[in-house]
Design a protein around this motif. Structure first.
Motif, short mmCIF file in Angstrom:
data_model
loop_
_atom_site.label_atom_id
_atom_site.label_comp_id
_atom_site.label_asym_id
_atom_site.label_seq_id
_atom_site.Cartn_x
_atom_site.Cartn_y
_atom_site.Cartn_z
N LYS A 176 92.77 110.33 20.39
CA LYS A 176 93.72 110.76 21.42
C LYS A 176 94.47 109.56 21.98
O LYS A 176 95.68 109.60 22.18
N ALA A 177 93.73 108.49 22.25
CA ALA A 177 94.36 107.28 22.78
C ALA A 177 95.29 106.66 21.75
O ALA A 177 96.40 106.21 22.08
N LEU A 178 94.88 106.64 20.50
CA LEU A 178 95.73 106.08 19.44
C LEU A 178 96.98 106.93 19.22
O LEU A 178 98.08 106.40 19.01
N HIS A 179 96.81 108.25 19.27
CA HIS A 179 97.97 109.12 19.07
C HIS A 179 98.97 108.95 20.21
O HIS A 179 100.19 108.89 19.98
N ALA A 180 98.47 108.84 21.44
CA ALA A 180 99.36 108.61 22.58
C ALA A 180 100.11 107.29 22.42
O ALA A 180 101.31 107.19 22.73
N LEU A 181 99.42 106.26 21.90
CA LEU A 181 100.06 104.97 21.66
C LEU A 181 101.14 105.09 20.59
O LEU A 181 102.24 104.52 20.73
N ALA A 182 100.84 105.81 19.51
CA ALA A 182 101.83 105.99 18.44
C ALA A 182 103.08 106.69 18.96
O ALA A 182 104.21 106.28 18.64
N LEU A 183 102.89 107.73 19.76
CA LEU A 183 104.04 108.45 20.29
C LEU A 183 104.82 107.57 21.26
O LEU A 183 106.07 107.56 21.25
N ALA A 184 104.11 106.83 22.09
CA ALA A 184 104.80 105.95 23.04
C ALA A 184 105.59 104.87 22.30
O ALA A 184 106.67 104.45 22.75
N ILE A 221 95.93 98.75 23.58
CA ILE A 221 95.15 99.63 24.47
C ILE A 221 93.69 99.18 24.54
O ILE A 221 92.79 99.99 24.70
N LEU A 222 93.47 97.87 24.42
CA LEU A 222 92.12 97.34 24.64
C LEU A 222 91.70 97.59 26.09
O LEU A 222 92.51 97.47 27.02
N GLY A 262 88.94 108.07 25.14
CA GLY A 262 90.23 108.74 25.17
C GLY A 262 91.32 107.98 25.89
O GLY A 262 92.47 108.42 25.91
N LYS A 263 90.96 106.83 26.50
CA LYS A 263 91.95 106.09 27.28
C LYS A 263 92.16 104.67 26.78
O LYS A 263 93.26 104.12 26.89
N CYS A 264 91.13 104.05 26.25
CA CYS A 264 91.25 102.67 25.78
C CYS A 264 90.26 102.43 24.65
O CYS A 264 89.40 103.28 24.37
N LEU A 265 90.36 101.26 24.03
CA LEU A 265 89.52 100.94 22.88
C LEU A 265 88.76 99.64 23.11
O LEU A 265 89.26 98.71 23.73
#
Length: 557
Positions: A242-250, A276-277, A285-288
Motif C-alpha cells: 500500500k505504501a509503495l503503491h501510494a509512492l508510485a502514484l505520487a 518512504i524510509l 502501510g505508511k513507511c518501510l
C-alpha cells in the motif's frame, strides 16, 4: 479467361476471410447449420487419422438454455480435451481457449466476450485441453512426451480433434477458427501462430508467458529470492505494498496530465523506495524499514547477474504494487511466497534432463549467464518467442496482443519486446497489417487491478477476421470493485479448488470507470473536460517513438 480469374480471386478472398460470408466492418452474418448426426454417434468417430494418435471419445447431450453435445476425449498418451458443439444454431465458428499456469486442468474459459454474440448466445463450438497431464505441479516433467504435450502438442492436436468432430457432426468444416488465452494461454496462442499457423484464423494472446523458461526460473525465482530474508521469512508484506503503491502514484500518476489513480505508461516512471524510509518506528502501510526498501528496489530492478547483466526482458512496472500480494508478497512473515513454488516446479521438473539431483531453491539457484545458456534446450521447446510470423500472416491470420500494465506475474515489457521484434523481422508495415497490441493501464494479470479490465476482445477479433475491421480502440470497463486477485496462469478466476484461505485479501471498492484503450503506440489522454470515469472524456494521442526491443542477456537470439 476472365471467368477463371474471377473464380481464382473469389477462392483467395474466401481463404483469407474476405469472401461472400464476410461483411465489411463487423462480424459476418453466417447461416446457422444443423447437425447431420446424433450426438451420441460422435463417440464412435475415428479421429486417429486427424490427430495422428489413438483417440478415445465419449459423447452426451447437455440440456439447458443453450443445449450442446459434450464430447470428451483422450489423445494418446494422456491429452484430455473437451468439445462443446451446439445442438442447434451453430454459426460455423470454432473457439478454442487456453489453459493457464502449468495447466493440468480442463476448463473452457471464453473470457472477454463482451458484445460477442456468437459466444454469448451459444452458437459457437468451444473446446479446451489439459495439455497432457493432471494437476498444477510439475512432477509430470519426468516424461519427455508430456513435456512436448504441454509445450505445444496438446493444444494443436485438440484443434485437429475438434475440427474433425465439427466436420462429422455438422457435415462441414468451421468457416472461422479462433484461439484465445491469457498467461500460459497467451504463450499457447503465440505457439499456435508460430508452429501451426494453419490452425486458427484469429488469435488473441493475453499477458503471454512467451519467455517461458526465463519467466518461470529467473523472473519468479528472483522475486522469491529478494523478498526472503536470511531467516527464511518474507520481507515485504501486504501492508507494505500500500505504501509503495501510494509512492508510485505520487511519483508518476500525473505524468499523463491527469491524476486518476492509474499510470498510463509506467515505462518512464521511477520509484525510489528509500523515499518512504521510516523516520522512527516502522508503521505498516505508511513507511518501510531499510530491508523492506531494499527488497522493493530489487523487485523494481528485475533479475540480474552479479555483474549487472539483465536476465529477463524487463521487471514488473510501477503501479503494480498492490497486485504483488498473493504472488510473491504474503500477508504475514510466515505466509507462502507463491513465486518460490512457481519457480521451483519449473526449475526442478521441466527445464533440465535429467532433473537436478539436488532441487534448487530461489536462494541456491544460480542467477548467472551460464545458467541462462543451460536453459537453451528448454527454451527451444517451451518458449513462444519466435518473431517470424510470416506463415501466419500469409494465410490471412490476425493477432491481438494484450497486456495489463499492472501485471504482477509477467512484465508487459515482454509483450512489447515481442511486438517490436516481429516488426524488426517482418518490417513494421507488414506487422501492422495483421497485429494489434493493447496495453491496459492499471490492469493486473489477465483481469482485475485498479484500472478497467473488461473489454470486447473476442468481438473485435471476430470483426477484424470476418469483416476486415482492424481494432483501433477498445472501451474498457471497471465494475464497482477491483478483481480479487488471480492465481498464476489462471485467466478469469481462481483455481478450481480455490486459493489458500486469506491468500488474496479483500480489495478496496472503486467507482465504475470506462476508458478507451488505443492500439499501441497511441494512448488515451484527457480532453480537459468531462467526468474522468467516462470514456467519452478521452481522446487518442500518439506517444513518442519508443524502441521496445529490450537490452538483456537473451537479446539477439
Amino acid at each position: 479467361m476472365l471467368r477463371r480469374l474471377l473464380w481464382a480471386f473469389t477462392m483467395v478472398a474466401v481463404w483469407m476471410g474476405m469472401g461472400p460470408a464476410a461483411q465489411a466492418g463487423g462480424v459476418a452474418n453466417l447461416a446457422p447449420v444443423a447437425p447431420v448426426m446424433a450426438c451420441a454417434s460422435l463417440a464412435s468417430i475415428d479421429l486417429s487419422g486427424a490427430t495422428g494418435a489413438k483417440t478415445d471419445l465419449a459423447a452426451s447431450e447437455v440440456t439447458g438454455a443453450k443445449p450442446y453435445c459434450r464430447v470428451t476425449g483422450t489423445i494418446a498418451p494422456a491429452i484430455q480435451f473437451e468439445v462443446r458443439l451446439p445442438l442447434a444454431g451453430w454459426t460455423q465458428r470454432y473457439l478454442q481457449t487456453g489453459c493457464g499456469g502449468l495447466c493440468g486442468n480442463l476448463r473452457i474459459d471464453a473470457g472477454k466476450a463482451e458484445s460477442c454474440t456468437p459466444v454469448t448466445d451459444g452458437s459457437v463450438v468451444l473446446a479446451s485441453t489439459d495439455m497432457g497431464h493432471s494437476g498444477m505441479g510439475g512432477a509430470w516433467g519426468k516424461s519427455v512426451q508430456q513435456r512436448e504435450d504441454f509445450a505445444h502438442r496438446g493444444v494443436h492436436l485438440t484443434a485437429l480433434a475438434a475440427k474433425g468432430l465439427i466436420r462429422a457432426f455438422y457435415g462441414q468444416a468451421p468457416r472461422y477458427a479462433y484461439f484465445s488465452g491469457c498467461s500460459d494461454g497467451g504463450r499457447e496462442a503465440l505457439m499456435e501462430a508460430q508452429r501451426y499457423p494453419q490452425d486458427f484464423d484469429g488469435i488473441a494472446a493475453g499477458a503471454p508467458a512467451l519467455n517461458f523458461t526465463v519467466q518461470n526460473s529467473f523472473h519468479h525465482g528472483w522475486l522469491a529470492k529478494v523478498n526472503t530474508g536470511a531467516d527464511g521469512k518474507a520481507i515485504l508484506l501486504a501492508d507494505d505494498t500500500k505504501a509503495l503503491h501510494a509512492l508510485a502514484l505520487a511519483s508518476c500518476d500525473a505524468m499523463d496530465g491527469l491524476a486518476d489513480g492509474q499510470i498510463t505508461d509506467p515505462r518512464a516512471c521511477r520509484v525510489n523506495p528509500a523515499q518512504i524510509l521510516c523516520k522512527g518506528a516502522y508503521e505498516a502501510g505508511k513507511c518501510l524499514t531499510p530491508a523492506k526498501a531494499e527488497a522493493a528496489r530489487l523487485i523494481y530492478q528485475g533479475a540480474r547477474t552479479a555483474d549487472g547483466k539483465a536476465l529477463e526482458v524487463g521487471p514488473l512496472m510501477p503501479g503494480s504494487e498492490e497486485e504483488w500480494v498473493g504472488v510473491f508478497v504474503p500477508r504475514t512473515p510466515d505466509g507462502m511466497i507463491g513465486s518460490a513454488m512457481f519457480a521451483g516446479d519449473t526449475i526442478n521438473h521441466l527445464l533440465f534432463t535429467p532433473n537436478p539431483a539436488t532441487p534448487f531453491t530461489p536462494q541456491t539457484f544460480p542467477f548467472t549467464e551460464a545458467m541462462y545458456r543451460a536453459e537453451e534446450p528448454a527454451r527451444a521447446l517451451y518458449s513462444a518467442d519466435n518473431p517470424d510470423l510470416s506463415a501466419f500472416n500469409a494465410r490471412g491470420g490476425r493477432l491481438i496482443l494484450w497486456h495489463g500494465w499492472a501485471d504482477p506475474h509477467i512484465s508487459p515489457l515482454n509483450t512489447i519486446d515481442y511486438y517490436e521484434r516481429v516488426g524488426a523481422k517482418l518490417g513494421k508495415a507488414q506487422r501492422d497489417g495483421f497485429i494489434r497490441m493493447f496495453l491496459f493501464p492499471g490492469m493486473g494479470h489477465c483481469s482485475g487491478g485498479d484500472g478497467p479490465s473488461e473489454f470486447p476482445l473476442l468481438a473485435d477479433l471476430m470483426a477484424w477476421v470476418e469483416g476486415g475491421d482492424a481494432p483501433q480502440a477498445m472501451i474498457a470497463h471497471r465494475a464497482g470493485q477491483t478483481g480479487e486477485g488471480v492465481p498464476v496462469g489462471i485467466s478469469g478466476g481462481p483455481k478450481p479448488e480455490g486459493p489458500p484461505p486469506g491468500m488474496f485479501p479483500p480489495r478496496k471498492l472503486l467507482p465504475p470507470r470506462s476508458r478507451p484503450v488505443y492500439a499501441y503506440p497511441q494512448v488515451a489522454v484527457y480532453k480537459g473536460a468531462g467526468p474522468v470515469d467516462d470514456a467519452a472524456s478521452f481522446a487518442a494521442k500518439l506517444t513518442a517513438p519508443v524502441n521496445g526491443i529490450a537490452a538483456w542477456i537473451g537479446a539477439g537470439r
